[in-house]
Design a protein around this motif. Structure first.
Motif, PDB file in Angstrom:
ATOM      1  N   HIS A   7       0.836  -1.195   0.000  1.00 25.69           N
ATOM      2  CA  HIS A   7       0.000   0.000   0.000  1.00 25.69           C
ATOM      3  C   HIS A   7       0.869   1.242   0.000  1.00 25.69           C
ATOM      4  CE1 HIS A   7      -3.730   2.156   0.562  1.00 25.69           C
ATOM      5  NE2 HIS A   7      -3.170   2.851   1.538  1.00 25.69           N
ATOM      6  N   ASP A   8       0.595   2.157  -0.916  1.00 24.56           N
ATOM      7  CA  ASP A   8       1.348   3.407  -0.978  1.00 24.56           C
ATOM      8  C   ASP A   8       0.906   4.341   0.137  1.00 24.56           C
ATOM      9  OD1 ASP A   8       2.884   2.750  -3.225  1.00 24.56           O
ATOM     10  OD2 ASP A   8       1.261   3.325  -4.579  1.00 24.56           O
ATOM     11  N   SER A   9       1.878   5.025   0.734  1.00 25.66           N
ATOM     12  CA  SER A   9       1.602   5.993   1.796  1.00 25.66           C
ATOM     13  C   SER A   9       2.558   7.164   1.640  1.00 25.66           C
ATOM     14  CB  SER A   9       1.793   5.342   3.169  1.00 25.66           C
ATOM     15  OG  SER A   9       3.166   5.316   3.526  1.00 25.66           O
ATOM     16  N   LEU A  11       4.790   7.851   3.478  1.00 22.52           N
ATOM     17  CA  LEU A  11       6.079   7.378   3.999  1.00 22.52           C
ATOM     18  C   LEU A  11       6.678   6.277   3.141  1.00 22.52           C
ATOM     19  CD1 LEU A  11       5.155   7.350   7.774  1.00 22.52           C
ATOM     20  CD2 LEU A  11       6.552   9.013   6.552  1.00 22.52           C
ATOM     21  N   GLY A  12       6.162   6.118   1.937  1.00 22.69           N
ATOM     22  CA  GLY A  12       6.640   5.062   1.053  1.00 22.69           C
ATOM     23  C   GLY A  12       5.686   3.883   1.064  1.00 22.69           C
ATOM     24  N   LYS A  13       6.100   2.851   0.368  1.00 23.29           N
ATOM     25  CA  LYS A  13       5.275   1.656   0.266  1.00 23.29           C
ATOM     26  C   LYS A  13       5.261   0.926   1.606  1.00 23.29           C
ATOM     27  CE  LYS A  13       5.326  -0.223  -3.724  1.00 23.29           C
ATOM     28  NZ  LYS A  13       4.061   0.267  -4.212  1.00 23.29           N
ATOM     29  N   LEU A  14       4.063   0.522   2.025  1.00 21.70           N
ATOM     30  CA  LEU A  14       3.879  -0.270   3.241  1.00 21.70           C
ATOM     31  C   LEU A  14       3.494  -1.683   2.836  1.00 21.70           C
ATOM     32  CD1 LEU A  14       1.662   2.202   5.314  1.00 21.70           C
ATOM     33  CD2 LEU A  14       4.121   1.800   5.581  1.00 21.70           C
ATOM     34  N   LEU A  15       4.050  -2.654   3.513  1.00 16.29           N
ATOM     35  CA  LEU A  15       3.616  -4.029   3.342  1.00 16.29           C
ATOM     36  C   LEU A  15       2.649  -4.324   4.482  1.00 16.29           C
ATOM     37  CD1 LEU A  15       5.416  -7.067   2.142  1.00 16.29           C
ATOM     38  CD2 LEU A  15       4.236  -7.255   4.318  1.00 16.29           C
ATOM     39  N   LEU A  16       1.430  -4.669   4.135  1.00 16.56           N
ATOM     40  CA  LEU A  16       0.389  -4.997   5.120  1.00 16.56           C
ATOM     41  C   LEU A  16       0.246  -6.507   5.168  1.00 16.56           C
ATOM     42  CD1 LEU A  16      -2.331  -2.392   4.022  1.00 16.56           C
ATOM     43  CD2 LEU A  16      -0.423  -2.077   5.614  1.00 16.56           C
ATOM     44  N   ALA A  17       0.184  -7.056   6.371  1.00 12.39           N
ATOM     45  CA  ALA A  17       0.033  -8.500   6.546  1.00 12.39           C
ATOM     46  C   ALA A  17      -1.149  -8.778   7.454  1.00 12.39           C
ATOM     47  CB  ALA A  17       1.313  -9.087   7.145  1.00 12.39           C
ATOM     48  N   ALA A  18      -1.805  -9.895   7.195  1.00 13.07           N
ATOM     49  CA  ALA A  18      -2.970 -10.280   8.010  1.00 13.07           C
ATOM     50  C   ALA A  18      -3.114 -11.795   8.027  1.00 13.07           C
ATOM     51  CB  ALA A  18      -4.244  -9.651   7.449  1.00 13.07           C
ATOM     52  N   THR A  19      -3.776 -12.246   9.069  1.00 14.57           N
ATOM     53  CA  THR A  19      -4.234 -13.629   9.142  1.00 14.57           C
ATOM     54  C   THR A  19      -5.762 -13.567   9.102  1.00 14.57           C
ATOM     55  OG1 THR A  19      -4.447 -13.604  11.547  1.00 14.57           O
ATOM     56  CG2 THR A  19      -2.267 -14.215  10.648  1.00 14.57           C
ATOM     57  N   GLU A  20      -6.396 -14.693   9.206  1.00 14.14           N
ATOM     58  CA  GLU A  20      -7.859 -14.679   9.271  1.00 14.14           C
ATOM     59  C   GLU A  20      -8.344 -13.972  10.526  1.00 14.14           C
ATOM     60  OE1 GLU A  20      -9.943 -15.278   6.918  1.00 14.14           O
ATOM     61  OE2 GLU A  20      -8.406 -16.056   5.576  1.00 14.14           O
ATOM     62  N   LEU A  50      -6.997  -6.631   5.032  1.00 10.69           N
ATOM     63  CA  LEU A  50      -6.005  -5.788   4.360  1.00 10.69           C
ATOM     64  C   LEU A  50      -6.655  -4.571   3.720  1.00 10.69           C
ATOM     65  CD1 LEU A  50      -3.850  -8.616   2.730  1.00 10.69           C
ATOM     66  CD2 LEU A  50      -3.337  -7.288   4.798  1.00 10.69           C
ATOM     67  N   MET A  51      -7.814  -4.759   3.113  1.00 10.83           N
ATOM     68  CA  MET A  51      -8.522  -3.630   2.503  1.00 10.83           C
ATOM     69  C   MET A  51      -8.941  -2.616   3.576  1.00 10.83           C
ATOM     70  SD  MET A  51     -10.756  -5.626  -0.409  1.00 10.83           S
ATOM     71  CE  MET A  51     -11.726  -4.193  -0.766  1.00 10.83           C
TER      72      MET A  51
END
Length: 160
Positions: A7-9, A11-20, A50-51
């Motif tokens: 995801h662009d922010s 502060l640069g690109k962010l990597l978002l992680a999630a579980t169920e 994530l959304m």
């Protein structure tokens, strides 16, 4: 299974992680303690957690959100999780010191351990470790870099 998106922010690109169960990571490019995606991670930009995280981060950066409302899935020791959950009590536009936060967590004699746990926070921005400062008010220790920590603090002060 860990799902991720980018995801662009400001502060640069962010990597978002999630579980169920919920959001499990927000990592900056060159994040000090992020070891990278494991082979089992699945790219899933349409994953609901994530959304929702991306939407709330956009609202935060636009000045329309002061608190995140996301299910969290924190992975760490019991001690780390207690320290990270305590960070959620530091309000938008507020700051604390490592010593104060150690006291808040009931660990007054473990300031260094609390600081180490804060530095390993996997949910930058959402779990607001950027709001913790050195005793003198100095910017210290941020896995995304001190420039990003300074930006986040300025951002919150500007729309406080």
């Amino acid at each position: 299974m860990i799902y991720f998106s980018e995801h662009d922010s400001p502060l640069g690109k962010l990597l978002l992680a999630a579980t169920e169960a919920g959001i499990s990571g927000v990592y900056f490019e060159e994040h000090r303690h992020f070891k990278g995606k494991d082979d089992g991670w699945q790219y899933a930009p349409e994953h609901p957690h994530l959304m929702r995280a991306a939407q709330q981060l956009d609202e935060y950066f636009a000045g329309r959100r002061r608190q995140f409302d996301l299910p969290l899935d924190l992975h760490g020791t019991e001690f780390q999780q207690a320290v990270w959950r305590g960070l959620l009590d530091i309000g938008f536009g507020q700051t604390s010191t490592y010593t104060q936060h150690a006291g808040h967590c009931g660990k007054t004699n473990a300031v260094r351990a609390v600081g180490t746990a804060i530095g390993r926070n996997p949910l930058s921005i959402i779990v607001p470790c950027h709001r913790v400062l050195g005793m003198s008010g100095a910017l210290t220790g941020f896995a995304g870099g001190l420039e990003r920590k300074a930006y986040l603090l300025r951002h919150e002060q500007a729309i406080k």
